[in-house]
Design a protein around this motif. Structure first.
Motif: not given
Length: 420
Positions: A61-89
């Motif tokens: 059924a119709y569902i709207t997605i609202h995008l939030l920019q994940f604050p990678c650089s502010e938190a000290g993460l590499p760009d694109g690390c937006e999911s916990l499975d990508l946090a590998v340490s």
């Protein structure tokens, strides 16, 4: 005469945790809400996670997605690390936790802009209680697990029965739950045994749940009726806990089921062809989830046990162990955050010390008990089939989970009418 304006749809905003094991079931809950008449559903997530759920949403059924920019650089993460499975340490995991907290302000702005009637968020976003309160809307906390596990955990946190035993292997009873549950201290997570920053974090999560309008559980009444009652009466002290699962059964399309997680590292048809060559109910399925990291010794114990059992098995996220034989097994083990392939068990054994291993026959005996037939195994399989049928009926129209979701939506609508 001017036509009367149609009533505004009841808007529910979902905010899932950015990890497969949380994103998938919350998306399925969103789909269940969206299938109810007069309910508009939206999901707030990041660009990467949006791509992971977009295809299954497009078929729902119709569902709207609202995008939030994940604050990678502010938190000290590499760009694109937006999911916990990508946090590998461990360091990246801590930075990821910081990034989740930094989402507070942009999420609050999103709520102010769209003004939903209700917010459903995962327990890892405790500050969403404050956001909901600011705009006068109810916040529902989502539990991906069932009532039993939450009740047992709550009992241990409240009464600390593990402090009454002298060793890690001495058993104790979990107090004040409907059934006698025996555990040992070695089975408990570290944050329950010793006060750590994670202990404080879990306490904050629980505090936010207590401050919420209620809790949505991915379970069904027939599975654990005593613990539904216990949770409502003893844990949260109200009836504001709704069982609406198993939410995965909202997927009627094969593509929806197939696209629920990461794409397989190998062609899934290879697995299906191999499974098709096996008799029904003869293959062992082994899975510890996509984020579970186990030591080399423990992985080898399990691998050796499966080898010793002589049963065919499939083992995902360690990727896959296709078929088993004394020298023809191909295993992928995840350690040191990289994948290493070994062609057979004798070679794989060089990756760890044999002195670190327990007796794999213990595990092999457990597999045999499950797979060998006999009265006990037959009764277990009969019970699983019975529960499977109960689960299907629970989510069908008129079922316990279907009706509980109806009651929840109606209560939320009444709340909205009373406060506006």
């Amino acid at each position: 005469m001017g036509s009367e304006m149609s009533p505004r749809p009841f808007h529910v905003l979902f905010f899932p945790m950015m990890a497969h094991g949380h994103l998938i079931p919350m998306t399925e809950v969103a789909k269940l809400f969206a299938l109810r008449q007069g309910v508009h559903v939206s999901i707030a997530t990041t660009p990467l996670n949006a791509t992971r759920i977009q295809s299954t949403i497009d078929r729902a059924a119709y569902i709207t997605i609202h995008l939030l920019q994940f604050p990678c650089s502010e938190a000290g993460l590499p760009d694109g690390c937006e999911s916990l499975d990508l946090a590998v340490s461990h360091g990246m995991t801590m930075a990821f936790t910081k990034a989740l907290a930094l989402l507070h302000h942009p999420f609050e702005q999103l709520v102010e802009c769209h003004r939903p009637d209700c917010l459903v968020s995962y327990m890892f976003f405790p500050w969403t209680v404050e956001v909901a309160a600011k705009f006068g809307i109810p916040r529902l906390a989502f539990h991906g697990t069932g009532f039993f596990a939450v009740c047992a955990g709550n009992s241990i946190e409240r009464y600390s029965p593990h402090e009454s035993v002298a060793t890690d292997t001495e058993p104790f009873l979990v107090p004040k739950v409907p059934h006698p549950i025996e555990m040992t201290r070695s089975q408990l997570p570290d944050f329950l045994k010793t006060r750590t920053p994670l202990t404080e974090m879990m306490e904050r999560f629980q505090e936010s749940i207590n401050q919420s309008y209620g809790v949505v559980m991915n379970s069904f009444y027939e599975l654990e009726p005593d613990y539904v009652k216990h949770y409502r009466e003893e844990v949260i002290g109200s009836n504001r806990a709704w069982h609406i699962g198993p939410v995965s059964l909202c997927n009627k399309d094969e593509k929806d089921m197939a696209e629920r997680g990461n794409k397989a590292a190998i062609d899934p048809n290879q697995c299906l062809d191999w499974l098709g060559s096996r008799d029904p109910a003869t293959v062992v399925y082994v899975s510890f989830g996509s984020l579970s990291h186990r030591g080399r010794a423990q992985l080898m114990e399990i691998a050796l046990a499966l080898e010793a059992s002589g049963r065919p098995f499939i083992w995902p996220e360690c990727q896959i162990c296709g078929k088993i034989g004394h020298t023809a097994i191909r295993c992928w083990y995840r350690w040191d955050f990289s994948y290493q392939a070994q062609d057979d068990l004798p070679q794989a054994l060089t990756a760890t010390s044999l002195t670190d291993l327990q007796d794999p026959n213990i595990y092999a005996d457990t597999v045999a008990q499950l797979m060998d037939g006999g009265d006990e195994a037959d009764e277990r399989r009969r019970r699983v089939r019975e529960l499977g049928e109960m689960a299907k009926k629970a989510v069908e129209k008129g079922g316990s989970s279907y009706m509980d979701l109806d009651r929840l939506i109606e209560e939320l609508r009444m709340y909205s009418r009373q406060t506006k």
